[in-house]
Design a protein around this motif. Sequence first.
Motif, PDB file in Angstrom:
ATOM      1  N   LEU A 197       0.658  -1.250   0.147  1.00 49.77           N
ATOM      2  CA  LEU A 197      -0.600  -0.002  -0.001  1.00 49.77           C
ATOM      3  C   LEU A 197       0.468   0.847  -0.281  1.00 49.77           C
ATOM      4  N   SER A 198       0.012   1.702  -0.893  1.00 47.09           N
ATOM      5  CA  SER A 198       1.197   3.540  -0.266  1.00 47.09           C
ATOM      6  C   SER A 198      -0.137   4.484  -0.555  1.00 47.09           C
ATOM      7  N   GLY A 199       0.503   5.614   0.294  1.00 45.44           N
ATOM      8  CA  GLY A 199      -0.568   6.904  -0.009  1.00 45.44           C
ATOM      9  C   GLY A 199      -0.846   6.689   1.652  1.00 45.44           C
ATOM     10  N   ASN A 200      -1.967   7.603   2.015  1.00 43.28           N
ATOM     11  CA  ASN A 200      -2.021   7.658   3.330  1.00 43.28           C
ATOM     12  C   ASN A 200      -4.020   7.523   3.785  1.00 43.28           C
ATOM     13  N   ILE A 201      -3.391   7.645   5.005  1.00 47.35           N
ATOM     14  CA  ILE A 201      -5.138   7.723   5.561  1.00 47.35           C
ATOM     15  C   ILE A 201      -5.089   8.637   7.044  1.00 47.35           C
ATOM     16  N   THR A 202      -6.019   9.593   6.923  1.00 45.33           N
ATOM     17  CA  THR A 202      -6.231  10.307   8.360  1.00 45.33           C
ATOM     18  C   THR A 202      -7.549  11.048   8.493  1.00 45.33           C
ATOM     19  N   LEU A 225      -1.185   8.314   8.921  1.00 44.90           N
ATOM     20  CA  LEU A 225      -1.035   6.883   8.626  1.00 44.90           C
ATOM     21  C   LEU A 225       0.206   7.194   7.145  1.00 44.90           C
ATOM     22  N   GLU A 226       0.649   7.278   6.721  1.00 50.80           N
ATOM     23  CA  GLU A 226       1.774   7.380   5.936  1.00 50.80           C
ATOM     24  C   GLU A 226       2.453   5.317   5.688  1.00 50.80           C
ATOM     25  N   PHE A 227       1.819   5.130   4.759  1.00 45.97           N
ATOM     26  CA  PHE A 227       1.603   3.658   4.142  1.00 45.97           C
ATOM     27  C   PHE A 227       3.193   3.840   3.225  1.00 45.97           C
ATOM     28  N   LEU A 228       4.077   2.998   3.138  1.00 52.35           N
ATOM     29  CA  LEU A 228       5.334   3.215   2.728  1.00 52.35           C
ATOM     30  C   LEU A 228       5.638   1.365   1.472  1.00 52.35           C
ATOM     31  N   GLY A 229       4.659   1.679   1.409  1.00 49.57           N
ATOM     32  CA  GLY A 229       4.995  -0.224   0.083  1.00 49.57           C
ATOM     33  C   GLY A 229       4.285  -1.200   1.514  1.00 49.57           C
ATOM     34  N   ASP A 230       5.527  -1.471   2.101  1.00 50.53           N
ATOM     35  CA  ASP A 230       5.519  -2.719   3.045  1.00 50.53           C
ATOM     36  C   ASP A 230       5.481  -2.271   4.358  1.00 50.53           C
ATOM     37  N   SER A 231       5.061  -0.455   5.137  1.00 47.76           N
ATOM     38  CA  SER A 231       6.175  -0.358   5.588  1.00 47.76           C
ATOM     39  C   SER A 231       4.783   0.942   6.069  1.00 47.76           C
ATOM     40  N   LEU A 232       4.328   0.625   7.759  1.00 43.23           N
ATOM     41  CA  LEU A 232       3.437   2.469   8.465  1.00 43.23           C
ATOM     42  C   LEU A 232       4.693   3.077   9.113  1.00 43.23           C
ATOM     43  N   SER A 256       6.686  -2.528   9.819  1.00 42.58           N
ATOM     44  CA  SER A 256       6.733  -2.837   8.587  1.00 42.58           C
ATOM     45  C   SER A 256       6.688  -4.190   8.172  1.00 42.58           C
ATOM     46  N   LEU A 257       6.200  -4.935   7.409  1.00 44.94           N
ATOM     47  CA  LEU A 257       5.790  -6.143   6.999  1.00 44.94           C
ATOM     48  C   LEU A 257       6.806  -6.806   5.711  1.00 44.94           C
ATOM     49  N   ALA A 258       7.792  -6.186   5.498  1.00 44.85           N
ATOM     50  CA  ALA A 258       8.559  -6.595   4.946  1.00 44.85           C
ATOM     51  C   ALA A 258       8.791  -8.511   5.347  1.00 44.85           C
ATOM     52  N   ASP A 259       9.034  -8.885   6.452  1.00 44.41           N
ATOM     53  CA  ASP A 259       9.230 -10.223   6.455  1.00 44.41           C
ATOM     54  C   ASP A 259       7.164 -10.420   7.418  1.00 44.41           C
ATOM     55  N   ARG A 260       6.921 -11.140   6.568  1.00 43.80           N
ATOM     56  CA  ARG A 260       5.331 -11.254   6.744  1.00 43.80           C
ATOM     57  C   ARG A 260       5.123 -12.002   7.998  1.00 43.80           C
ATOM     58  N   GLU A 261       5.933 -13.383   7.789  1.00 42.16           N
ATOM     59  CA  GLU A 261       6.047 -13.451   9.271  1.00 42.16           C
ATOM     60  C   GLU A 261       6.690 -13.218  10.676  1.00 42.16           C
ATOM     61  N   ARG A 264       8.253  -6.148  12.082  1.00 46.25           N
ATOM     62  CA  ARG A 264       9.054  -5.311  12.551  1.00 46.25           C
ATOM     63  C   ARG A 264       8.548  -4.112  13.102  1.00 46.25           C
ATOM     64  N   PHE A 265       8.545  -3.801  14.081  1.00 51.62           N
ATOM     65  CA  PHE A 265       8.342  -2.088  14.670  1.00 51.62           C
ATOM     66  C   PHE A 265       8.173  -1.347  15.906  1.00 51.62           C
ATOM     67  N   ASP A 266       8.581  -0.408  15.904  1.00 54.67           N
ATOM     68  CA  ASP A 266       8.911   0.834  16.714  1.00 54.67           C
ATOM     69  C   ASP A 266       8.168   1.419  17.337  1.00 54.67           C
ATOM     70  N   LEU A 267       7.306   1.469  18.179  1.00 55.19           N
ATOM     71  CA  LEU A 267       6.519   2.619  18.497  1.00 55.19           C
ATOM     72  C   LEU A 267       6.323   2.941  20.362  1.00 55.19           C
ATOM     73  N   THR A 268       6.371   4.426  20.221  1.00 58.19           N
ATOM     74  CA  THR A 268       5.908   4.951  21.536  1.00 58.19           C
ATOM     75  C   THR A 268       5.153   4.863  21.654  1.00 58.19           C
ATOM     76  N   VAL A 269       4.631   5.438  22.828  1.00 58.79           N
ATOM     77  CA  VAL A 269       3.575   6.253  23.517  1.00 58.79           C
ATOM     78  C   VAL A 269       3.899   7.125  24.397  1.00 58.79           C
ATOM     79  N   ASN A 270       3.394   8.345  24.660  1.00 62.12           N
ATOM     80  CA  ASN A 270       3.475   9.094  26.037  1.00 62.12           C
ATOM     81  C   ASN A 270       2.351   9.888  26.412  1.00 62.12           C
TER      82      ASN A 270
END
Length: 496
Positions: A197-202, A225-232, A256-261, A264-270
């Motif tokens: 997916l490429s593009g965005n959702i607002t 939310l910005e979609f960059l091919g296999d990552s968000l 990232s869904l580059a490896d579907r199985e 990867r992710f890096d999420l931070t909440v404040n």
Amino acid sequence: LILERPTTIVSRSDGFVVDTIRLRDIHSGLLTVAGSVPVTEPVSLSLRADSVELGDIGELIQANVPFGGLATVSVDVTGVRRDPRITIDGQFDQPRFGEVHLDRATFGGTYAAKRMESRAELFREGKSVIAANASIPVDLQLASTPTRMLTDSLHGKIRSEGVDLAILETVSPAVVNASGAFAANLDIGGVWPRPQLSGNITISNGALGLAPLGGVRLTDLNAMLEFLGDSLSIQRFNVVTREERVGNLSLSGFASLADRENPRFDLTVNARNFHIIDKPRVAHLDISVSNLRLAGSYDRSTLTGLVVVDRGTILIPDLIDKQVISLDSPDLYNIIDTTLTANRSLLPKAPPALVRHLSVEDVQIRMGNDVWLRSAEANINLGGSVAVRNPQGTSGERAFDQLALEGTLTTNRGTYRLNLGLAQPKFVVETGTVQFLGDPDFNALLNITATNTVHRMSTANSSEQDLRIRVHIGGTLVRPQLALSSADSLLNISQT
């Protein structure tokens, strides 16, 4: 739906024939199916739905929300079983999906040579709000096949503007009373089963309730939310709660869904003063979060950060109702409220495999100055901190697929009112602890003591010493237990 007339269905070794099924609903909508599907000869099969109630379809598929409106659909199948040609054309008039109301929705598609060309468009207030089309590699032969979805290119687009966020209620029972709007500008590419997916959702001025959090109402939801091919990439995600105080929460990071199985992710909440839990008879909590970070991959990730419970209430059942009974009597436990044995978990549930492979590194939940353990009888201030843990089994393996709390909170001050009907003596808390054992059911051990001084009447002939009575609250949050004794160990007085 009522069968309008007798129908003949003939099944033979060379195929089957349907001579015509006619079903009519209570509002005169008509569904018909007719045709033949030979094994080797050309297929001729048609389905027609003329003003059929969508509510009937919703019940058939057991939808999360009620459906409404009318469906008019035509489906024609030709060609041969191994290589059919399919044409679909349809329209929903005044469709309703839960709180989502539309003027109409149109859809259609054609299938040939193992590819489906599909389209759909939703209209509201006379204009298009969502338009989508896709070219999907799929094998729809009218025979068994090892796989339906084919490894070939995907093409498509999704365009929307000002769509009611209530549409989320149709896909998830966790979302309730949603409002606001979202817009999507997405291009679909890649191959199946690895779409991109490429593009965005607002999302603008969104509001919704999340059933797993109880009565928490989220407002002022704004996101990009910005979609960059296999990552968000989460460019922006902010949401507000408005209870006694205005709280806010922000989320940032990527997935990232580059490896579907193994994504990867890096999420931070404040967060600050965020009303995170509102569960009747369990807890009401406001929290502040400092860099709570989940980073790594699905099979190896790490959770770090600090959570402060700014204010809130942890609820326990009343120990005794208004009946006056002996505390020595076994009947006491027949009137203790044990209905809280339902799930009292506070921490959100995550995918089990993620929790099993998660390393929690010194994540603390600290109590602020305004956190209380309460019932109609108890009002006890809590302090200290507990740790977030992955529960371990006796062999060292992860025993649960859910995070838990471990550690001991202290009772700083408070009172306990012994409800004996007309007499309701108040006890002042001396010491106590609430100990979490690392189980995910939030059923901590109680060990709290409080005292009450009974002032004895003095007469001209005698003067009796005041009597100090101690109450001990033990048991657990789900099933607390009460014991009375004299604060003077030399006095042997029964609980009665």
